[in-house]
Write a protein that holds these residues in place. Structure first.
Motif, PDB file in Angstrom:
ATOM      1  N   SER A 110       0.829  -1.202   0.000  1.00 30.58           N
ATOM      2  CA  SER A 110       0.000   0.000   0.000  1.00 30.58           C
ATOM      3  C   SER A 110       0.864   1.252   0.000  1.00 30.58           C
ATOM      4  N   SER A 111       0.294   2.339  -0.440  1.00 30.15           N
ATOM      5  CA  SER A 111       0.999   3.624  -0.451  1.00 30.15           C
ATOM      6  C   SER A 111      -0.012   4.749  -0.211  1.00 30.15           C
ATOM      7  N   PRO A 112       0.214   5.574   0.815  1.00 36.98           N
ATOM      8  CA  PRO A 112       1.314   5.469   1.771  1.00 36.98           C
ATOM      9  C   PRO A 112       1.065   4.330   2.759  1.00 36.98           C
ATOM     10  N   ARG A 113       2.136   3.818   3.325  1.00 40.82           N
ATOM     11  CA  ARG A 113       2.000   2.729   4.280  1.00 40.82           C
ATOM     12  C   ARG A 113       1.595   3.267   5.642  1.00 40.82           C
TER      13      ARG A 113
ATOM     14  N   SER B  28     -18.792 -29.628  20.226  1.00 40.63           N
ATOM     15  CA  SER B  28     -19.721 -28.975  21.152  1.00 40.63           C
ATOM     16  C   SER B  28     -19.502 -29.392  22.597  1.00 40.63           C
ATOM     17  N   GLN B  29     -18.863 -30.551  22.826  1.00 41.05           N
ATOM     18  CA  GLN B  29     -18.604 -31.019  24.183  1.00 41.05           C
ATOM     19  C   GLN B  29     -17.258 -30.548  24.727  1.00 41.05           C
ATOM     20  N   ASN B  30     -16.478 -29.902  23.895  1.00 44.45           N
ATOM     21  CA  ASN B  30     -15.148 -29.434  24.297  1.00 44.45           C
ATOM     22  C   ASN B  30     -15.268 -28.034  24.881  1.00 44.45           C
ATOM     23  N   GLN B  31     -14.604 -27.791  26.013  1.00 45.75           N
ATOM     24  CA  GLN B  31     -14.705 -26.483  26.671  1.00 45.75           C
ATOM     25  C   GLN B  31     -14.139 -25.353  25.803  1.00 45.75           C
ATOM     26  N   TYR B  32     -13.305 -25.712  24.813  1.00 44.75           N
ATOM     27  CA  TYR B  32     -12.723 -24.686  23.955  1.00 44.75           C
ATOM     28  C   TYR B  32     -13.517 -24.486  22.669  1.00 44.75           C
ATOM     29  N   HIS B  33     -14.695 -25.110  22.596  1.00 43.14           N
ATOM     30  CA  HIS B  33     -15.580 -24.872  21.458  1.00 43.14           C
ATOM     31  C   HIS B  33     -16.192 -23.482  21.576  1.00 43.14           C
ATOM     32  N   LYS B  34     -16.237 -22.751  20.475  1.00 44.55           N
ATOM     33  CA  LYS B  34     -16.749 -21.382  20.443  1.00 44.55           C
ATOM     34  C   LYS B  34     -16.006 -20.482  21.420  1.00 44.55           C
ATOM     35  N   ASN B  35     -14.684 -20.578  21.406  1.00 43.55           N
ATOM     36  CA  ASN B  35     -13.854 -19.692  22.215  1.00 43.55           C
ATOM     37  C   ASN B  35     -13.285 -18.575  21.364  1.00 43.55           C
ATOM     38  N   LYS B  36     -12.950 -17.490  22.022  1.00 46.18           N
ATOM     39  CA  LYS B  36     -12.377 -16.326  21.373  1.00 46.18           C
ATOM     40  C   LYS B  36     -10.897 -16.192  21.729  1.00 46.18           C
ATOM     41  N   GLN B  37     -10.198 -15.384  20.955  1.00 42.74           N
ATOM     42  CA  GLN B  37      -8.760 -15.166  21.164  1.00 42.74           C
ATOM     43  C   GLN B  37      -8.447 -13.714  20.849  1.00 42.74           C
ATOM     44  N   VAL B  38      -7.594 -13.103  21.665  1.00 52.06           N
ATOM     45  CA  VAL B  38      -7.155 -11.742  21.371  1.00 52.06           C
ATOM     46  C   VAL B  38      -5.650 -11.645  21.598  1.00 52.06           C
ATOM     47  N   PRO B  39      -4.898 -11.140  20.626  1.00 50.11           N
ATOM     48  CA  PRO B  39      -3.459 -10.947  20.826  1.00 50.11           C
ATOM     49  C   PRO B  39      -3.179  -9.925  21.930  1.00 50.11           C
ATOM     50  N   TYR B  40      -1.956  -9.950  22.390  1.00 44.78           N
ATOM     51  CA  TYR B  40      -1.559  -9.122  23.538  1.00 44.78           C
ATOM     52  C   TYR B  40      -0.223  -8.460  23.220  1.00 44.78           C
ATOM     53  N   ILE B  41      -0.147  -7.151  23.397  1.00 44.89           N
ATOM     54  CA  ILE B  41       1.063  -6.403  23.056  1.00 44.89           C
ATOM     55  C   ILE B  41       1.648  -5.748  24.294  1.00 44.89           C
ATOM     56  N   HIS B  42       2.951  -5.908  24.455  1.00 45.40           N
ATOM     57  CA  HIS B  42       3.717  -5.143  25.440  1.00 45.40           C
ATOM     58  C   HIS B  42       4.737  -4.328  24.663  1.00 45.40           C
ATOM     59  N   SER B  43       4.711  -3.021  24.820  1.00 48.50           N
ATOM     60  CA  SER B  43       5.564  -2.173  23.994  1.00 48.50           C
ATOM     61  C   SER B  43       6.280  -1.120  24.813  1.00 48.50           C
ATOM     62  N   THR B  44       7.576  -0.973  24.538  1.00 47.19           N
ATOM     63  CA  THR B  44       8.348   0.164  25.051  1.00 47.19           C
ATOM     64  C   THR B  44       8.893   0.985  23.880  1.00 47.19           C
ATOM     65  N   LEU B  45       8.259   0.865  22.716  1.00 52.72           N
ATOM     66  CA  LEU B  45       8.660   1.693  21.584  1.00 52.72           C
ATOM     67  C   LEU B  45       8.492   3.158  21.936  1.00 52.72           C
ATOM     68  N   LEU B  46       9.402   3.972  21.465  1.00 47.85           N
ATOM     69  CA  LEU B  46       9.369   5.406  21.757  1.00 47.85           C
ATOM     70  C   LEU B  46       8.841   6.227  20.590  1.00 47.85           C
ATOM     71  N   ARG B  47       8.727   5.589  19.408  1.00 46.71           N
ATOM     72  CA  ARG B  47       8.349   6.313  18.207  1.00 46.71           C
ATOM     73  C   ARG B  47       7.468   5.431  17.336  1.00 46.71           C
ATOM     74  N   GLU B  48       6.878   6.045  16.334  1.00 43.71           N
ATOM     75  CA  GLU B  48       6.113   5.299  15.357  1.00 43.71           C
ATOM     76  C   GLU B  48       7.059   4.634  14.354  1.00 43.71           C
ATOM     77  N   ILE B  49       6.591   3.514  13.792  1.00 43.16           N
ATOM     78  CA  ILE B  49       7.333   2.815  12.755  1.00 43.16           C
ATOM     79  C   ILE B  49       6.525   2.848  11.462  1.00 43.16           C
ATOM     80  N   TYR B  50       7.125   3.375  10.412  1.00 45.74           N
ATOM     81  CA  TYR B  50       6.531   3.343   9.068  1.00 45.74           C
ATOM     82  C   TYR B  50       7.505   2.601   8.167  1.00 45.74           C
ATOM     83  N   PHE B  51       7.125   1.430   7.689  1.00 42.12           N
ATOM     84  CA  PHE B  51       8.014   0.644   6.843  1.00 42.12           C
ATOM     85  C   PHE B  51       8.115   1.263   5.444  1.00 42.12           C
TER      86      PHE B  51
END
Length: 317
Positions: free
Chosen positions: A267-270, A294-317
């Motif tokens: 894409s441009s701009p990125r 349907s009998q598994n406890q992990y049926h119809k489960n959700k997932q969300v990623p997790y971020i830990h950041s100490t970045l000081l600036r934005e990154i534009y590739f």
């Protein structure tokens, strides 16, 4: 394909599941406890010096070099520990990530099923390289995850043994790897972080009425753990899923991460990396729901990623 055929296929090879679905691995929270990260040993008291080409209050990291830097991809599919189930999607996921970072003009290096010694040796070797000609470092690690119940310290598995998750980045902090001081270090971890269940919450949309780089550089000091981003596939304590549905042929997190990095490379701009990763988190959280049994406890489960950041600036590739 008939419903019966689809059911038989699901029994033969579940379309979704916790990544590896290992039993008996303890629950986890964030990597904290008595064995927290330690500063580099044998470093005299005081501040080591590193050189930078960016002003201390610059809003963006320089991203002008080609290649931008190394992208180390560690994928594990087979394990000596028989309690750890194979991860058949590892090679597929590694190829997705390789293509994504290649599109972003990094220099990918793929490593499959390394032993602990080989893994630690590779990380140490990369930390000793000359990084003066690069703008960033990326590491993608895909394997099983575990935790020590006594202090909730997280581990990831190499082929033959586990290592503390912090070992993936501890060699690249500013005082240990001066060539990367002030430059972004990006870590993406595909591994389960515990067995907790997330069934999600139904949401209904409310209807209205109803409920630059500079020529003159001043000296400044940065913390040793600055300029680092770690993105896990799942929230602390929860599993990461794999799937064979809806175009996903492996790890759910890796699928959306690679897809977005690759698409935005064209894409441009990125957009900024932060906005890309926000979209990755949103798509994993909203578009994916496990479909196991349907009998598994992990049926119809959700997932969300997790971020830990100490970045000081934005990154534009």
């Amino acid at each position: 394909m008939s419903d019966a055929d689809d059911s038989a296929r699901a029994e033969a090879q579940p379309r979704d599941g916790r990544d590896g679905e290992n039993e008996g691995l303890a629950n986890t929270t964030e990597n904290r406890g008595s064995e927290a990260e330690e500063p580099a040993k044998n470093v005299p008291w005081g501040r080591p010096t590193a050189y930078t080409a960016v002003d201390g209050l610059s809003e963006c990291y320089p991203m002008n070099r080609r290649p931008r830097g190394a992208a180390l991809i560690f994928a594990h599919s087979k394990f000596d520990n028989k309690d750890l189930k194979p991860r058949p999607s590892a090679a597929h996921d590694a190829e997705l990530v390789r293509g994504a970072f290649e599109a972003l003009e990094f220099q990918p290096e793929v490593f499959l099923d390394l032993t602990r010694n080989d893994l630690e040796g590779k990380l140490s070797e990369v930390a000793k390289r000359d990084h003066s000609g690069c703008d960033a470092l990326a590491i993608v690690f895909m394997s099983h995850g575990e935790v020590k119940p006594r202090n909730n310290m997280e581990f990831v598995w190499a082929k033959d043994d586990k290592i503390p998750t912090k070992e993936l980045w501890i060699n690249f902090t500013a005082e240990r790897c001066a060539g990367l001081a002030g430059k972004p270090k990006l870590y993406f971890i595909q591994a389960c972080r515990g067995p907790d269940v997330d069934k999600g919450v139904n949401m209904t949309r409310a209807v209205r009425g109803m409920a630059v780089q500079t020529d003159s550089i001043e000296e400044y000091v940065i913390p040793i753990h600055a300029d680092q981003l770690v993105m896990w596939a799942s929230y602390p304590g929860f599993p990461a899923f794999t799937s064979q549905r809806e175009g996903i042929q492996g790890s759910v997190f890796i699928h959306f991460l690679a897809e977005n990095l690759r698409n935005y490379a064209l894409s441009s701009p990125r957009p900024s990396l932060s906005s890309i990763l926000l979209k990755v988190s949103r798509e994993v959280a909203v578009l994916y729901e496990s479909d196991i049994d349907s009998q598994n406890q992990y049926h119809k489960n959700k997932q969300v990623p997790y971020i830990h950041s100490t970045l000081l600036r934005e990154i534009y590739f």
